[in-house]
Design an enzyme around this catalytic site. Structure first.
Site, PDB file in Angstrom:
ATOM      1  N   ASP A 139      -9.832  -3.048   3.657  1.00 26.32           N
ATOM      2  CA  ASP A 139     -10.710  -2.397   2.683  1.00 26.32           C
ATOM      3  C   ASP A 139     -11.329  -3.465   1.781  1.00 26.32           C
ATOM      4  O   ASP A 139     -10.979  -3.612   0.618  1.00 26.32           O
ATOM      5  CB  ASP A 139      -9.921  -1.381   1.862  1.00 26.32           C
ATOM      6  CG  ASP A 139     -10.823  -0.571   0.940  1.00 26.32           C
ATOM      7  OD1 ASP A 139     -11.990  -0.360   1.299  1.00 26.32           O
ATOM      8  OD2 ASP A 139     -10.353  -0.168  -0.143  1.00 26.32           O
ATOM      9  N   ARG A 176       7.856  -8.624  -3.255  1.00 29.67           N
ATOM     10  CA  ARG A 176       6.793  -7.807  -3.822  1.00 29.67           C
ATOM     11  C   ARG A 176       6.357  -8.339  -5.190  1.00 29.67           C
ATOM     12  O   ARG A 176       5.194  -8.247  -5.557  1.00 29.67           O
ATOM     13  CB  ARG A 176       7.259  -6.360  -3.966  1.00 29.67           C
ATOM     14  CG  ARG A 176       7.398  -5.622  -2.645  1.00 29.67           C
ATOM     15  CD  ARG A 176       7.761  -4.162  -2.885  1.00 29.67           C
ATOM     16  NE  ARG A 176       7.963  -3.436  -1.637  1.00 29.67           N
ATOM     17  CZ  ARG A 176       7.002  -2.821  -0.950  1.00 29.67           C
ATOM     18  NH1 ARG A 176       5.767  -2.853  -1.416  1.00 29.67           N
ATOM     19  NH2 ARG A 176       7.275  -2.185   0.170  1.00 29.67           N
ATOM     20  N   GLU A 209       0.918  -2.506   5.154  1.00 30.85           N
ATOM     21  CA  GLU A 209       1.204  -2.429   3.723  1.00 30.85           C
ATOM     22  C   GLU A 209       1.018  -3.795   3.064  1.00 30.85           C
ATOM     23  O   GLU A 209       0.479  -3.896   1.955  1.00 30.85           O
ATOM     24  CB  GLU A 209       2.637  -1.928   3.510  1.00 30.85           C
ATOM     25  CG  GLU A 209       3.001  -1.780   2.038  1.00 30.85           C
ATOM     26  CD  GLU A 209       4.406  -1.254   1.843  1.00 30.85           C
ATOM     27  OE1 GLU A 209       4.793  -1.087   0.666  1.00 30.85           O
ATOM     28  OE2 GLU A 209       5.105  -1.014   2.833  1.00 30.85           O
ATOM     29  N   GLU A 263      14.558  -5.501   1.251  1.00 30.24           N
ATOM     30  CA  GLU A 263      14.301  -4.156   1.756  1.00 30.24           C
ATOM     31  C   GLU A 263      14.634  -4.097   3.239  1.00 30.24           C
ATOM     32  O   GLU A 263      14.249  -4.973   4.011  1.00 30.24           O
ATOM     33  CB  GLU A 263      12.834  -3.772   1.561  1.00 30.24           C
ATOM     34  CG  GLU A 263      12.387  -3.777   0.110  1.00 30.24           C
ATOM     35  CD  GLU A 263      10.920  -3.417  -0.036  1.00 30.24           C
ATOM     36  OE1 GLU A 263      10.359  -2.847   0.927  1.00 30.24           O
ATOM     37  OE2 GLU A 263      10.335  -3.706  -1.097  1.00 30.24           O
ATOM     38  N   HIS A 294       0.807   8.728   3.347  1.00 29.77           N
ATOM     39  CA  HIS A 294       1.513   7.501   3.718  1.00 29.77           C
ATOM     40  C   HIS A 294       0.451   6.584   4.352  1.00 29.77           C
ATOM     41  O   HIS A 294       0.220   6.626   5.560  1.00 29.77           O
ATOM     42  CB  HIS A 294       2.645   7.789   4.696  1.00 29.77           C
ATOM     43  CG  HIS A 294       3.725   8.655   4.115  1.00 29.77           C
ATOM     44  ND1 HIS A 294       4.711   8.158   3.298  1.00 29.77           N
ATOM     45  CD2 HIS A 294       3.946   9.986   4.224  1.00 29.77           C
ATOM     46  CE1 HIS A 294       5.519   9.149   2.926  1.00 29.77           C
ATOM     47  NE2 HIS A 294       5.069  10.272   3.477  1.00 29.77           N
ATOM     48  N   CYS A 353       0.141   3.495   5.055  1.00 27.14           N
ATOM     49  CA  CYS A 353       0.462   2.495   6.072  1.00 27.14           C
ATOM     50  C   CYS A 353       0.559   3.099   7.465  1.00 27.14           C
ATOM     51  O   CYS A 353       0.471   2.388   8.461  1.00 27.14           O
ATOM     52  CB  CYS A 353       1.775   1.799   5.725  1.00 27.14           C
ATOM     53  SG  CYS A 353       1.698   0.915   4.178  1.00 27.14           S
TER      54      CYS A 353
END
Length: 780
Positions: A524, A427, A467, A456, A746, A748
């Site tokens: 988007d 990330r 995501e 993760e 949420h 995602c």
């Protein structure tokens, strides 16, 4: 007319007896000057030829096929209903096929309106029977007397032959019209006659159909004059062809129009453009809808016994598709178009075997095999998405299978992970890690995407992939990143023209867009329409790497979609009535700021010494626009182009319009919240719960901007997937927190967590605060 009517064999030379050899030679040379509208191979051209000797003999039996019993039973005000015998001895006609493997993505080129018309013979016309006023007076008399004789005689005479049609409806029956822009037809009179026809008794309506049969039989031979074209133009608008009982006649009319030479098609295209730009768009739309209905009912007839067997009339649909192509080209020549391009979609095609159509087009192209893919404007974007997805899935499977075979051949143990494009990213280093992974795994781009965030735990079932897209797009398009400039006036991003040493990150954005299309993810992203036009220029990567990519013809209208103020200034320059050189004092030179330094660029050699004048200002505006949208960002856009096409390298892209590519990448802007309500799933709630009822009462009452904010808050985008709201898999979950808390999303998983608010007022207040003060990325 009886069954004995003879139709001249089309195998004989198509010669007008009255035309001298020199005259015919002149006409042929004139026709050669016209650029082609349609490119069709020899097999395609043969598809709708005038047939073999004697094969149309059954057409002459249509008149005698009228059932007297049926005639007596018909209501006087209903459309004429004809009963036709089974058609025999009609050869299975190979269709006209178009190959969209050309630069254009529609079946026909947008031809120039300045073309000169070929000189065609003008026959001597009968005396014009009535004027518009005379006809209207006759109709008024009928209303009071009930005597239809005068009106019946008019229809009987007018529709009995092409010369009579021209005599009735030409503005001046004796005038010669040699301009491609003016059909010379009195459109008001045509509309009045057709509007009245549907309210006449059955015998008059059948008289008209008999006359059309006679006319078509007489004209099924020889070269065409412009009067023949006018007659086709008039007959095509006949509202009687809405009735399936007239489809056999309609099909033969369509075939005669479809088999005209290209020069004649040019006339028809421009006449449609001219006539319907003046009149209401409603009538043009009716023409299109009539043809689309004809295709749909031939594919899926409600009463199959009404039509000849498919094997006997396989030329029906190709003929209709060709005439639709003429109307589509006319529509595209008008700015703005007469009707939206989506009005040419035939939703019936969503229910046929699309992949068979696609493979036929792929394998046979511009040959004798018809495919709807040759006329992509009739295929809806939803159907095209299915084609692209299945084509991409097949490519994914082939690549994964090859990887598996390679492993086995080297006696290595197969690993299921080799079937996927596995992305492992941190990330904290999202862009650089993503770029490195995609560069190393370039050969795997067409495999199914799976994303893992380092450190993760979690299995990617689609949420992690979305995501990754959302976070990456959000970071790359941030103004501080410097790759794209956000224009507040147009609410869109555009490529930064700053020069750099490495354009790989632009390639990354292209890959992301390609992966989104391949993996059915809606992004988007706010690019102007011009971007997607450039992305399809050309739609397939050229084999010659020296050929420029991403370069397309641009206008001030394209610039207005990105920089409206600048475009307005250029438009004022073009319309300025004073002395441009003295008032503007500009040269063929532009200035741009790059990292605090003003740099100048010449729009043409020596441009800094060439003043902009009244005479050369159009050239200046065109060069300026081309510089901003093409040349100044060429390297950036080329990298973006190659990135997108490295994933979406498919011939299916040639079926798409630029607007459709945008919908596939970003979704549709058309919201239907009622459809969202019907498809929403619930977790912890039931749709009958009071909180849910409050929620939908509030949301359905929102203005459009708040509805878009809600969608953006919960899904990360305010647009709808191609498949509609149902494809969002929208879910409302019960949040057992305090009712003082705001809703949580949420993103995602397209999930809204809603506390059980006790009143509609409280829910509305909390919801508006939540969706209005969030960027829409409620990621957890």
């Amino acid at each position: 007319m009886s069954e004995a009517v003879r139709v001249p064999s089309p195998a004989t030379p198509l010669v007008v007896a009255a035309a001298a050899p020199e005259e015919r030679k002149g006409k042929e040379s004139e026709r050669e000057k016209l650029p082609p509208i349609v490119s069709a191979g020899a097999g395609a051209t043969a598809g709708l030829d005038r047939g073999a000797k004697g094969q149309i003999s059954t057409f002459s039996s249509f008149i005698s096929a009228v059932s007297p019993k049926k005639e007596a039973a018909e209501n006087r005000s209903s459309p004429a209903h004809l009963v036709f015998p089974n058609i025999k001895n009609v050869r299975d006609q190979p269709p006209i096929c178009l190959d969209v493997r050309q630069k254009q993505r529609t079946s026909m080129d947008a031809s120039s309106s300045e073309m000169k018309a070929p000189v065609l013979p003008e026959p001597i016309h009968p005396i014009q029977p009535k004027t518009v006023k005379d006809f209207q007076e006759d109709v008024e008399k009928v209303k009071s007397s009930g005597d239809w004789k005068a009106v019946h005689d008019f229809y009987l005479t007018t529709f009995d032959s092409f010369p009579e049609l021209n005599a009735a409806f030409k503005k001046d029956a004796t005038a010669s019209f040699n301009t491609i822009e003016d059909s010379g037809i009195n459109a008001k009179f045509v509309n009045a006659v057709y509007d009245t026809l549907l309210n006449t008794p059955q015998d008059i309506q059948k008289t008209v159909l008999k006359g059309i049969i006679n006319s078509l039989l007489r004209e099924w031979k020889g070269p065409r004059t412009k009067d023949d074209l006018r007659a086709y133009f008039i007959l095509l608008q006949n509202p009687q062809f809405n009735n399936t009982s007239t489809y056999v006649i309609y099909a033969h009319l369509l075939r005669q129009i479809a088999t005209l030479v290209e020069a004649d098609h040019h006339f028809l295209v421009h006449w449609f453009k001219k006539q319907y730009s003046r009149l209401s768009q409603k009538r043009f739309k009716q023409l299109v809808e009539r043809l689309l209905q004809f295709i749909s009912l031939r594919l899926f007839p409600a009463k199959p016994e009404e039509f000849p067997p498919v094997t006997k009339c396989s030329w029906w649909i190709p003929s209709a598709a060709k005439v639709l192509a003429l109307l589509n080209t006319a529509n595209n020549l008008v700015h703005p178009p007469l009707i939206p391009y989506t009005d040419f979609y035939n939703s019936t095609l969503d229910h046929i075997d699309l992949m068979e159509e696609y493979h036929t087009w792929q394998n046979f192209g511009n040959s004798h095999r018809f495919s709807f893919c040759q006329y992509p404007f009739v295929i809806s974007v939803a159907a095209k998405k299915i084609i692209i997805q299945r084509d991409s899935e097949q490519q994914m499977i082939n690549i994964a299978r090859q990887s598996l075979v390679d492993k086995v051949s080297r006696r290595q143990r197969p690993d299921m992970n080799m079937l996927f494009l596995n992305m492992k990213v941190r990330r904290t280093h999202l862009v650089s890690d993503s770029l490195d992974e995609l560069t190393r795994k370039r050969a795997d781009l067409k495999k199914k995407l799976k994303v893992t965030f380092v450190g993760e735990a979690g299995l990617d079932m689609g949420g992690l992939t979305k995501e990754w897209f959302l976070l990456l797009i959000r970071q790359i398009f941030h103004p501080d990143y410097g790759m794209f400039t956000y224009h507040k006036d147009s609410h869109c991003h555009w490529f930064s023209s700053f020069k750099c040493d490495n354009y790989s990150e632009f390639r990354l954005v292209g890959i992301l867009m390609g992966l989104a299309v391949y993996n059915s993810i809606t992004l988007d992203i706010r690019f102007p329409p011009c971007c997607y036009k450039k992305l399809l220029s050309p739609p397939i990567i050229p084999s010659d790497q020296n050929i420029p990519v991403g370069i397309c013809s641009v206008t001030v209208d394209d610039l207005c979609q990105i920089m409206p103020e600048l475009a307005h200034g250029l438009s004022e320059l073009l319309s300025h009535e004073g002395n441009v050189e003295e008032d503007f004092y500009s040269t063929f030179q532009v200035f741009q700021e790059e990292f605090g330094i003003i740099k100048s660029y010449n729009l043409k050699p020596g441009g800094d010494k060439i003043s902009v004048t009244n005479q050369n200002r159009k050239e200046y505006v065109q060069l300026y626009t081309d510089f901003l949208l093409n040349k100044s960002i060429y390297k950036q856009f080329a990298a973006f182009y190659y990135g997108f096409h490295s994933v979406c390298a498919s011939n299916a892209l040639m079926l798409l319009r630029p607007e459709e590519v945008e919908i596939l990448v970003c979704g549709s802007p058309d919201l239907d919240m009622h459809a969202l309500q019907r498809s929403t799933q619930y977790d912890g709630y039931a749709k009958t719960d009071l909180t849910i009822k409050y929620f939908w009462d509030v949301v359905l009452g929102f203005p459009l901007d708040l509805q878009k904010k809600l969608l953006h808050f919960t899904t990360g985008s305010d647009r709808v997937p191609v498949g509609g709201m149902a494809d969002l898999n929208f879910k409302i979950s019960k949040n057992e927190t305090s009712t003082n808390c705001l809703p949580v999303a949420h993103t995602c998983f397209n999930q809204l967590c809603l506390p059980p608010y006790k009143s509609k007022k409280d829910l509305k207040q909390k919801l508006i605060i939540g969706i209005s003060n969030s960027e829409g990325f409620g990621l957890e």
